[in-house]
Write an enzyme that holds these catalytic residues in place. Structure first.
Site, PDB file in Angstrom:
ATOM      1  N   HIS A 367       0.807  -1.229   0.000  1.00 49.97           N
ATOM      2  CA  HIS A 367       0.000   0.000   0.000  1.00 49.97           C
ATOM      3  C   HIS A 367       0.833   1.269   0.000  1.00 49.97           C
ATOM      4  O   HIS A 367       0.276   2.364   0.158  1.00 49.97           O
ATOM      5  CB  HIS A 367      -0.927   0.046   1.217  1.00 49.97           C
ATOM      6  CG  HIS A 367      -1.945  -1.042   1.247  1.00 49.97           C
ATOM      7  ND1 HIS A 367      -3.239  -0.867   0.791  1.00 49.97           N
ATOM      8  CD2 HIS A 367      -1.870  -2.322   1.664  1.00 49.97           C
ATOM      9  CE1 HIS A 367      -3.910  -1.997   0.955  1.00 49.97           C
ATOM     10  NE2 HIS A 367      -3.095  -2.909   1.486  1.00 49.97           N
ATOM     11  N   LYS A 558      -8.956  13.468   4.828  1.00 52.19           N
ATOM     12  CA  LYS A 558      -8.017  12.339   4.760  1.00 52.19           C
ATOM     13  C   LYS A 558      -7.009  12.566   5.866  1.00 52.19           C
ATOM     14  O   LYS A 558      -6.982  13.640   6.475  1.00 52.19           O
ATOM     15  CB  LYS A 558      -7.326  12.292   3.391  1.00 52.19           C
ATOM     16  CG  LYS A 558      -6.721  13.631   2.972  1.00 52.19           C
ATOM     17  CD  LYS A 558      -6.098  13.589   1.591  1.00 52.19           C
ATOM     18  CE  LYS A 558      -7.054  13.630   0.422  1.00 52.19           C
ATOM     19  NZ  LYS A 558      -7.081  12.435  -0.394  1.00 52.19           N
ATOM     20  N   ARG A 559      -6.149  11.572   6.150  1.00 50.98           N
ATOM     21  CA  ARG A 559      -5.100  11.787   7.140  1.00 50.98           C
ATOM     22  C   ARG A 559      -4.253  12.995   6.737  1.00 50.98           C
ATOM     23  O   ARG A 559      -4.062  13.265   5.553  1.00 50.98           O
ATOM     24  CB  ARG A 559      -4.229  10.532   7.262  1.00 50.98           C
ATOM     25  CG  ARG A 559      -4.933   9.374   7.958  1.00 50.98           C
ATOM     26  CD  ARG A 559      -5.378   9.763   9.350  1.00 50.98           C
ATOM     27  NE  ARG A 559      -4.231   9.923  10.219  1.00 50.98           N
ATOM     28  CZ  ARG A 559      -3.757   8.980  11.018  1.00 50.98           C
ATOM     29  NH1 ARG A 559      -4.345   7.797  11.088  1.00 50.98           N
ATOM     30  NH2 ARG A 559      -2.714   9.206  11.777  1.00 50.98           N
ATOM     31  N   LYS A 564       0.174  14.456   1.058  1.00 49.98           N
ATOM     32  CA  LYS A 564      -1.212  14.689   0.615  1.00 49.98           C
ATOM     33  C   LYS A 564      -1.484  16.172   0.360  1.00 49.98           C
ATOM     34  O   LYS A 564      -2.507  16.539  -0.206  1.00 49.98           O
ATOM     35  CB  LYS A 564      -2.200  14.136   1.644  1.00 49.98           C
ATOM     36  CG  LYS A 564      -2.093  12.610   1.827  1.00 49.98           C
ATOM     37  CD  LYS A 564      -3.088  12.120   2.882  1.00 49.98           C
ATOM     38  CE  LYS A 564      -2.918  10.647   3.224  1.00 49.98           C
ATOM     39  NZ  LYS A 564      -3.530   9.731   2.223  1.00 49.98           N
ATOM     40  N   THR A 666      -8.902   6.202  -1.721  1.00 54.76           N
ATOM     41  CA  THR A 666     -10.225   5.567  -1.810  1.00 54.76           C
ATOM     42  C   THR A 666     -11.321   6.593  -1.517  1.00 54.76           C
ATOM     43  O   THR A 666     -12.439   6.458  -2.006  1.00 54.76           O
ATOM     44  CB  THR A 666     -10.343   4.394  -0.819  1.00 54.76           C
ATOM     45  OG1 THR A 666      -9.773   4.774   0.440  1.00 54.76           O
ATOM     46  CG2 THR A 666      -9.633   3.164  -1.343  1.00 54.76           C
ATOM     47  N   LYS A 670     -15.240   7.505  -3.245  1.00 52.64           N
ATOM     48  CA  LYS A 670     -16.505   7.779  -2.543  1.00 52.64           C
ATOM     49  C   LYS A 670     -17.088   9.094  -3.033  1.00 52.64           C
ATOM     50  O   LYS A 670     -18.301   9.211  -3.255  1.00 52.64           O
ATOM     51  CB  LYS A 670     -16.271   7.818  -1.025  1.00 52.64           C
ATOM     52  CG  LYS A 670     -15.815   6.477  -0.459  1.00 52.64           C
ATOM     53  CD  LYS A 670     -15.195   6.590   0.934  1.00 52.64           C
ATOM     54  CE  LYS A 670     -14.379   5.332   1.231  1.00 52.64           C
ATOM     55  NZ  LYS A 670     -13.548   5.458   2.453  1.00 52.64           N
TER      56      LYS A 670
HETATM   57  C1  26Q Z   1       3.260   0.418  10.406  1.00 48.67           C
HETATM   58  C2  26Q Z   1       4.189   0.099  11.396  1.00 48.67           C
HETATM   59  C3  26Q Z   1       4.059   0.616  12.681  1.00 48.67           C
HETATM   60  C4  26Q Z   1       2.978   1.440  12.978  1.00 48.67           C
HETATM   61  C5  26Q Z   1       2.046   1.750  11.986  1.00 48.67           C
HETATM   62  C6  26Q Z   1       2.197   1.244  10.705  1.00 48.67           C
HETATM   63  C7  26Q Z   1       1.213   1.593   9.656  1.00 48.67           C
HETATM   64  C8  26Q Z   1      -0.146   1.591   9.930  1.00 48.67           C
HETATM   65  C9  26Q Z   1      -1.058   1.948   8.958  1.00 48.67           C
HETATM   66  C10 26Q Z   1       1.626   1.922   8.378  1.00 48.67           C
HETATM   67  C11 26Q Z   1       0.702   2.255   7.399  1.00 48.67           C
HETATM   68  C12 26Q Z   1      -0.659   2.275   7.687  1.00 48.67           C
HETATM   69  C13 26Q Z   1      -1.694   2.632   6.706  1.00 48.67           C
HETATM   70  C14 26Q Z   1      -1.460   2.888   5.437  1.00 48.67           C
HETATM   71  C15 26Q Z   1      -2.524   3.295   4.529  1.00 48.67           C
HETATM   72  O1  26Q Z   1      -3.652   3.530   4.931  1.00 48.67           O
HETATM   73  N1  26Q Z   1      -2.233   3.376   3.224  1.00 48.67           N
HETATM   74  C16 26Q Z   1      -3.229   3.754   2.250  1.00 48.67           C
HETATM   75  O2  26Q Z   1      -3.864   2.566   1.783  1.00 48.67           O
HETATM   76  C17 26Q Z   1      -4.957   2.863   0.954  1.00 48.67           C
HETATM   77  C18 26Q Z   1      -5.631   1.555   0.589  1.00 48.67           C
HETATM   78  O3  26Q Z   1      -4.870   0.848  -0.321  1.00 48.67           O
HETATM   79  C19 26Q Z   1      -4.508   3.633  -0.267  1.00 48.67           C
HETATM   80  O4  26Q Z   1      -5.657   4.012  -0.988  1.00 48.67           O
HETATM   81  C20 26Q Z   1      -3.717   4.881   0.133  1.00 48.67           C
HETATM   82  O5  26Q Z   1      -3.191   5.510  -1.019  1.00 48.67           O
HETATM   83  C21 26Q Z   1      -2.620   4.501   1.088  1.00 48.67           C
HETATM   84  O6  26Q Z   1      -1.944   5.663   1.550  1.00 48.67           O
END
Ligand code: 26Q
Length: 825
Positions: A367, A558-559, A564, A666, A670
């Protein structure tokens, strides 16, 4: 055994009286309330329990038919499931919303008000977690035997408060009032080992056996949540694991005389599932996070193997054809060495056979391309916590290095580049490489993203194994993101196209012919207007800002992350403000700009960007010159249930990441489904959105991913500012302290970031083309008939972005599951 049915056993639809009886029975006997003492929260719970009864019948049937059919199964393993609320969605998917509305109305109860009582299940950060939730909905709707495995965090994503313009985090104790959607399953508890060492003992067969000994164990207790398909009788399972202390863990310490230490140890065990890590780009190297990841992987695999042995005994010959594990990013990648361990150490298999099963059952979805988000674990920390897994990973790597040297003889540089263990300084395990080596499928989440994975991050691996790599462009579920959240638009569409679009979203193409129908356009516009009114009420309540529903609603939720580029959005707002102040507001398009999102608590720059939004909002909203022309609001606590109000009401969808950085997005989908027009870069799924919508129905701007790469090394933001009078004035307002009169220097880090020649996000580079695209959008909005036509074309073209399409692709190309019908409905 006789089977009780809460719905009438003749299969007929329950009457209003049936529903009322069930509701009142739960109010009295489950919650011990009567109509005098019941709060709204009780009424919500009574309805939830009554709906759950209906789900339970179908749930048991579905799981039984999977067992009886000996169906191949998929396990979607994810550290995050961002489910949001369940009740409204269950009512829609069961097809019971109207019946319940009628039944409760007769008792003077408004169902919509009860739906509002439910707390969001916020067990995720953002896109990746919500994608997992949309996928579960699609899998159940497509009758696919897919089980979700995740963690039952005691505290989900923090709640965001804004105080004096700054983000404050509050814990999200979402289970406080009980959770009617979960069923505890203590009988399926499994034991998870940590620490200790590997012991090699000769077995009766003369071979060496490995035992993982002197471990500190933790129990994993499963809680199941029902996942109903859309009106098809299928109910799948989301199984979430909670950590609990073992009995003897307490006892050992207790016998040693240290009662308090025993209780503290119990605490430590239960800490594992206490809290979701609130970073959406990884916070590397935190041991508790690795504990969580292994806990999820081990519990889920043991659960699957237990069920296998129950049915097939120790015969694993058909295991790989009957099971597939889809890893949601590298977070659950401990599943690779853990499956090897379980097959070898617990089921007596040799390496080759175990590897054959592991590599044929594991599939990996990536991702992100951002280097700072790629997971790495220090080999030493890994070895202390999971010694047996560390040894297995090193063996996987040794065998892999052998394969690399056969393919590219004499190439130590290749081996260094491709090694799962990164050397130089602290040796680290590269989890993404481990996943690529072990999995038979590796996919990105949008066409551009998958292409960039093959060309850059995984280029060496792509050369070695091109067949592993594929793309699965993300999607979102139209049940939640249209049918449930936008009932007005849904019934307007139903009148022209019927109801089948909910499960065959490409049918929305049929709307194109009505774009020329003036009456239809007026109806479309009225729906958007009503949805904007609803959002304006939320903004007034939560932000204290008045949004005029006739203005253009320009939304970015979004975050908060530099890539972004919420900052670019704010620069545009400052530019519009500057134009108003200079009297350059002839032919103005009134605009209400909404920005929302959470910053990771330790991400200082993201928090400063929130501070900038609130500071600019304060100035803009209180300046009489902007009245009727421009408003800006920061919406606190952006979450799934907020998006359900926001996306139906947006006119303009901001998707403005630096090209090549947003894997897919995503939220963009929406918004499109609900008739917003995108202003965006050629990044992630935006590219495919524009292809589907047509370039006339999309406001494009900015550098391409290639141009972004080419700019490295000779980017000169100061020169760009000097050459652009509009940007110059915006920078001057920022630098002069216009938005931070009482806090000098507050936005210096932001100014420096923009002017930094090494700014990875190239904010200044895209300013001019962004402002021009915004101007085209403003001009287009003034032609309301033309805008509505573009809006209809966007919804009509959004069929590709149903998660049903995505899941069908996963199934056709990776999982190869047969559909299984529970019972006909
Ligand atoms: C990893 C290690 C330690 C702590 C946290 C994490 C961690 C947690 C969540 C790393 C990444 C995430 C989330 C990532 C994320 O949401 N990515 C998004 O995924 C979407 C679905 O595929 C995409 O549409 C987005 O582009 C992407 O940013």
């Amino acid at each position: 055994m006789p089977t009780p049915e809460m719905s009438p056993s003749n299969g007929a639809k329950p009457t209003s009286a049936d529903l009322q009886r069930s509701f009142l029975r739960h109010l009295q006997y489950t919650l011990v309330r009567d109509k005098y003492s019941a709060t709204k929260a009780d009424l919500y719970l009574a309805l939830a329990y009554a709906v759950r009864d209906v789900l339970v019948d179908r749930w048991l049937d579905t799981q039984q038919s999977y067992y009886v059919n000996d169906a191949k199964r998929v396990y979607y393993i994810s550290m995050e499931f961002l489910m949001g609320r369940a009740l409204g969605n269950s009512l829609i998917n069961l097809g019971m919303l109207e019946e319940w509305q009628t039944a409760l109305k007769e008792m003077g109860i408004n169902v919509e008000e009860l739906l509002e009582q439910e707390w969001d299940a916020g067990l995720g950060n953002g896109g990746l977690g919500r994608l997992a939730a949309c996928f579960l909905d699609s899998c159940a709707t497509l009758r696919l035997p897919v089980t979700g495995y995740g963690i039952r965090y005691e505290y989900g994503m923090f709640r965001q408060k804004i105080e004096q313009g700054r983000q404050l985090e509050e814990p999200d104790h979402w289970l406080r009032n009980g959770n009617p959607w979960e069923i505890e399953r203590p009988e399926y508890t499994v034991r998870i080992k940590f620490g200790g060492r590997s012991d090699f003992v000769p077995g009766a067969d003369g071979r060496m056996h490995v035992c993982w000994v002197d471990t500190q164990d933790v129990l994993a207790v499963p809680y199941d949540m029902p996942i109903p398909g859309y009106r098809n009788g299928t109910v799948n399972t989301l199984r979430l694991w909670k950590a609990a202390a073992t009995e003897e863990f307490d006892l050992d310490e207790f016998n040693a005389g240290s009662y308090t230490e025993a209780v503290a140890a119990k605490n430590a065990a239960e800490h594992i599932t206490m809290v979701l890590y609130p970073n959406d780009a990884s916070e590397n190297g935190k041991e508790l996070r690795l504990r969580q990841q292994y806990f999820l992987a081990s519990a889920s695999l043991q659960d699957v193997l237990r069920a296998w042995v129950y049915k097939h005994g120790e015969d694993f010959s058909r295991f790989a054809e009957k099971n597939c594990f889809q890893l949601n990013d590298t977070h659950p990648t401990c599943a690779v060495p853990e499956l090897m361990r379980l097959l070898m150490d617990e089921h007596g298999m040799g390496w080759e056979e175990a590897w054959d099963i592991t590599s044929h059952t594991m599939a990996y979805t990536n991702h992100t391309l951002l280097p700072e988000a790629l997971e790495r674990w220090p080999v030493n920390m890994f070895g202390r916590l999971l010694p047996r897994l560390r040894d297995i990973i090193l063996e996987i790597n040794a065998r892999f290095m052998e394969e690399v040297s056969l393919r590219w003889p004499g190439g130590t540089e290749r081996e260094r580049r491709m090694s799962i263990v990164e050397e130089g300084g602290e040796p680290q395990i590269r989890m993404a490489y481990l996943a690529v080596v072990a999995c038979h499928s590796v996919n990105g989440v949008a066409a551009l993203h998958s292409q960039l994975l093959q060309q850059h991050l995984f280029h060496d691996f792509f050369e070695l194994w091109p067949h592993k790599f594929n793309n699965k462009t993300n999607g979102v579920t139209p049940r939640r993101w249209m049918a449930a959240s936008n009932p007005l638009l849904s019934s307007l569409i139903d009148k022209r196209l019927g109801e089948s679009w909910r499960t065959e979203l490409s049918r929305l193409q049929g709307l194109r012919e009505y774009a020329g129908d003036k009456k239809f356009r007026a109806e479309w516009r009225a729906v958007k207007q009503a949805n904007k009114q609803r959002l304006a009420e939320m903004v007034a309540r939560d932000c204290g800002v008045e949004f005029d529903p006739t203005a253009m609603f320009d939304v970015q939720v979004k975050r908060i992350h530099e890539y972004k580029r919420q900052l670019l959005n704010v620069l545009h707002v400052i530019h519009l403000y500057d134009r108003i102040k200079r009297g350059d507001s002839a032919n103005w398009t009134p605009r209400c700009v909404l920005i929302g999102g959470k910053a990771a608590p330790g991400y200082m720059m993201a928090k400063r960007i929130i501070r900038l939004v609130t500071a600019v909002a304060e100035v803009v909203n209180h300046d009489p010159a902007t009245k009727g022309l421009l408003q800006l609001a920061f919406l606190p606590d952006y979450r799934v249930s907020a998006m359900e109000v926001i996306c139906p009401a947006a006119d303009l969808s901001e998707q403005i990441s630096t090209a090549g950085k947003e894997a897919s997005g995503t939220g963009n989908m929406k918004f499109m489904m609900n008739g917003a027009i995108t202003i965006g870069t050629l990044d992630g799924a935006n590219i495919e959105i524009r292809e589907e919508a047509g370039e006339q129905n999309f406001f494009l701007f900015g550098l391409t991913a290639e141009q972004v790469e080419a700019a490295r090394g000779h980017y000169d933001p100061a020169a760009i500012v000097a050459a652009d009078a509009d940007l110059g004035r915006v920078m001057h307002l920022l630098e002069s302290g216009h938005f931070n009169l009482f806090e000098p220097g507050l936005f210096d880090p932001i100014v420096h970031a923009i002017l930094n020649p090494h700014d990875p996000w190239l904010t200044a580079a895209d300013f001019r083309s962004y402002v021009d695209a915004q101007h085209r959008a403003a001009v287009a909005y003034r032609d309301q008939e033309g805008w509505v036509r573009m809006s209809i074309f966007n919804t009509a073209a959004s069929g590709k972005f149903s998660s049903d399409r995505t899941i069908q692709e996963y199934n056709r190309e990776i999982w190869k599951l047969a559909q299984v019908s529970a019972h006909a409905e």
